[in-house]
Design an enzyme around this catalytic site. Structure first.
Site, PDB file in Angstrom:
ATOM      1  N   SER A  36      30.551  -8.728 -14.828  1.00 23.63           N
ATOM      2  CA  SER A  36      30.949  -9.176 -13.499  1.00 23.63           C
ATOM      3  C   SER A  36      31.875 -10.387 -13.633  1.00 23.63           C
ATOM      4  O   SER A  36      32.922 -10.291 -14.261  1.00 23.63           O
ATOM      5  CB  SER A  36      29.705  -9.481 -12.660  1.00 23.63           C
ATOM      6  OG  SER A  36      30.030  -9.610 -11.299  1.00 23.63           O
ATOM      7  N   GLY A  68      28.018 -13.833 -12.084  1.00 24.81           N
ATOM      8  CA  GLY A  68      27.814 -14.701 -10.936  1.00 24.81           C
ATOM      9  C   GLY A  68      29.139 -15.170 -10.376  1.00 24.81           C
ATOM     10  O   GLY A  68      29.248 -16.286  -9.863  1.00 24.81           O
ATOM     11  N   GLY A  69      30.175 -14.307 -10.512  1.00 24.25           N
ATOM     12  CA  GLY A  69      31.517 -14.733 -10.163  1.00 24.25           C
ATOM     13  C   GLY A  69      31.903 -15.904 -11.042  1.00 24.25           C
ATOM     14  O   GLY A  69      31.501 -16.012 -12.203  1.00 24.25           O
TER      15      GLY A  69
END
Length: 534
Positions: free
Chosen positions: A232, A147-148
């Site tokens: 991510s 989610g960054g």
């Protein structure tokens, strides 16, 4: 004679309406696809407390529950954050804490969920294990979500650790921590209280590892065999933890899944950027050194909106190219402050010193951001025409390079393969190898192509997937757990997995039939990202 009415405005209106409907449907489809793949933030899990199983930890006593014979402890406070932008403090409680439902998550701006259960004091973690207090010394696998650096949580359905813990006999931990402005707004110029504010999100994760080191043995885990892993934004968090000296000795192996763009992962923000973001944010909020404590009570919505505007201004001023195109963009992230983050993860001639002795497993999926909504394929002539259009008549060379890189993979993927993440991940890999420290192992997952997209590996690793994917789940969870056990990801049925070096260029192509490639996609990358420096 009556004039014939022109029909084109009506036709144009209908055409525009059709386009709007199609775009809206595509957006909704993409949203539902992503929401289904990555979860909705906080899953609903409520266990019945097992009063016969009480574990003593540094904060007090706690009890959890069981699912399918696996002990689960949910929402366990590893620290507390009573104020915004300040370093985490030790958590303590009276009585026995019932760790039977997920804890709060950080406030965030996310399309995947609402604001329920979101608060600054969100420093909690979840544990799954096959045994409690049995002295088994199981490998410990600590997950930092994606989610960054601005959204997501440790409480998602796809990352429930029960099946991974059960099948591989490891202890699985997933961690919540502060995100976005609450984690990375640098207020260090406004008093000692806020000295670490610009990297307090990193400190949250460090403190979670310290808690695990001090307490995980009570949950059947080995504090001297801890692996951090993340996808991510979680992969970028892994890079931050490999960079900070504050985490040295608290983990022993690391896995980065698709965790790099050119501006996040190999590098973090500069001090100049961080100072400018805080200046602009406070300016918008009307906060100065004299009334800095108002930052504690301004609504998160106002804070987030001011920070978002500041990030865009800084992106424009510093000309920071977006990973997705030719526009400028920037996001919340750690910054190189010379202390918590002493250097970038990737240095000019190597890798962050704190990560030198940490074995690293790193890679991505073949398609990543190419979210195709169907599994159809194109014939080779159509693919070649598309490639010629994209690569200025050089389509045949790209197609040939793709076939050499990924033999047996449908040629449709020749126009869907990822370079946005693959290239900076290869840069991290190469620089880690240059350091001549612990080994680095490279992978590309092609299973499911053209649906080998961003996050496709997560439910396979955690074994929270459909029955038809169980064979691949067995491979993926096996590789990850074997790396956590030994530092070498080779499992039975795979060829011997060689570490990556500049000379050898070894990478495992992960699929139902896996194989090792040597510099397998470098010609393809050179054609599609000419001049990129690794």
């Amino acid at each position: 004679m009556q004039k014939k009415k022109k029909r084109w405005p009506k036709i144009l209106g209908i055409t525009l309406l059709v386009i709007v409907v199609v775009l809206a449907a595509a957006a909704l489809g993409g949203y539902l696809y992503l929401r289904n793949r990555f979860g909705t933030g906080t899953a609903e899990v409520h266990l019945t407390a097992d009063g016969n199983t009480v574990v003593s930890v540094t904060g007090g006593d706690l009890t959890g529950g069981t699912e399918d014979g696996v002990y689960s402890f949910l929402g366990v406070p590893y620290a507390t954050a009573p104020e915004r932008f300040t370093a985490p403090e030790e958590a303590h409680w009276d009585g026995t804490f019932e760790a039977v439902s997920y804890g709060s998550v950080s406030p965030q701006q996310s399309m995947f969920g609402g604001s329920d259960g979101q608060e600054n004091d969100c420093l909690n973690l979840n544990i799954w294990t096959n045994g409690v207090g049995d002295g088994a010394k199981r490998p410990v696998m600590v997950w930092y979500h994606g989610g960054g650096m601005t959204s997501g949580s440790a409480n998602e359905e796809t990352t429930n650790g029960k099946n991974l813990a059960k099948e591989e006999d490891v202890v699985v931990v997933t961690v919540n921590h502060r995100l976005g402005a609450l984690a990375y707004l640098d207020l260090s110029g406004y008093g000692e209280k806020y000295a670490s504010s610009g990297n307090v999100g990193v400190l949250d994760m460090v403190v979670s590892l310290q808690w695990i080191h001090d307490n995980i043995e009570a949950f059947g885990g080995d504090p001297d065999n801890v692996t951090i892993f993340g996808q991510s934004g979680g992969g970028a968090k892994v890079q931050a933890l490999m960079t900070t000296p504050y985490a040295e000795g608290l983990f022993h192996k690391a896995i980065n899944q698709s965790g790099a763009t050119d501006t996040l992962g190999p590098v973090f923000a500069t001090e100049e950027m961080a100072k400018r973001i805080s200046e602009l944010t406070l300016q918008t909020l009307g906060i100065t050194a004299e009334n800095i404590e108002d930052i504690q009570t301004v609504s998160f919505e106002e804070l987030n909106n001011a920070g978002t505007a500041a990030l865009q201004t800084v992106a424009d001023e510093f000309r920071i190219l977006s990973p997705f195109g030719d526009s400028y963009s920037f996001e919340w992230m750690p910054y190189v402050d010379g202390d918590i983050i002493p250097t970038n993860p990737v240095t000019e001639d190597g890798f962050a010193e704190s990560g030198k002795d940490i074995p690293l497993l790193i890679g991505s999926n073949l398609n990543e951001w190419n979210f195709t909504m169907n599994g159809g394929s194109k014939d080779e002539t159509t693919v070649l025409n598309d490639l010629n259009s994209t690569y200025s008549g050089n389509g045949q060379a790209v197609l040939d390079a793709f076939k050499n890189a990924y033999p047996g993979v449908d040629v449709t993927n020749a126009e869907l393969f990822d370079t946005m993440l693959r290239a900076p991940l290869l840069k991290i890999t190469a620089h880690k190898a240059d350091q001549n420290g612990a080994p680095v192992y490279s992978y590309i997952m092609t299973y499911g192509a053209p649906q080998a997209v961003h996050g496709a590996e997560i439910p396979l690793i955690f074994d929270n997937t459909a029955a038809e994917n169980e064979s691949m789940a067995e491979i993926m969870r096996g590789v990850w757990a074997q790396f956590a056990r030994t530092g070498n990801p080779t499992i039975e049925g795979l060829p011997e997995w060689e570490p990556y070096t500049r000379e050898g260029g070894a990478a495992m192509i992960l699929d139902l039939e896996s194989h090792i490639g040597y510099h397998h996609d470098e010609e393809l990358l050179n054609l599609t990202k000419p001049g990129y420096e690794y």
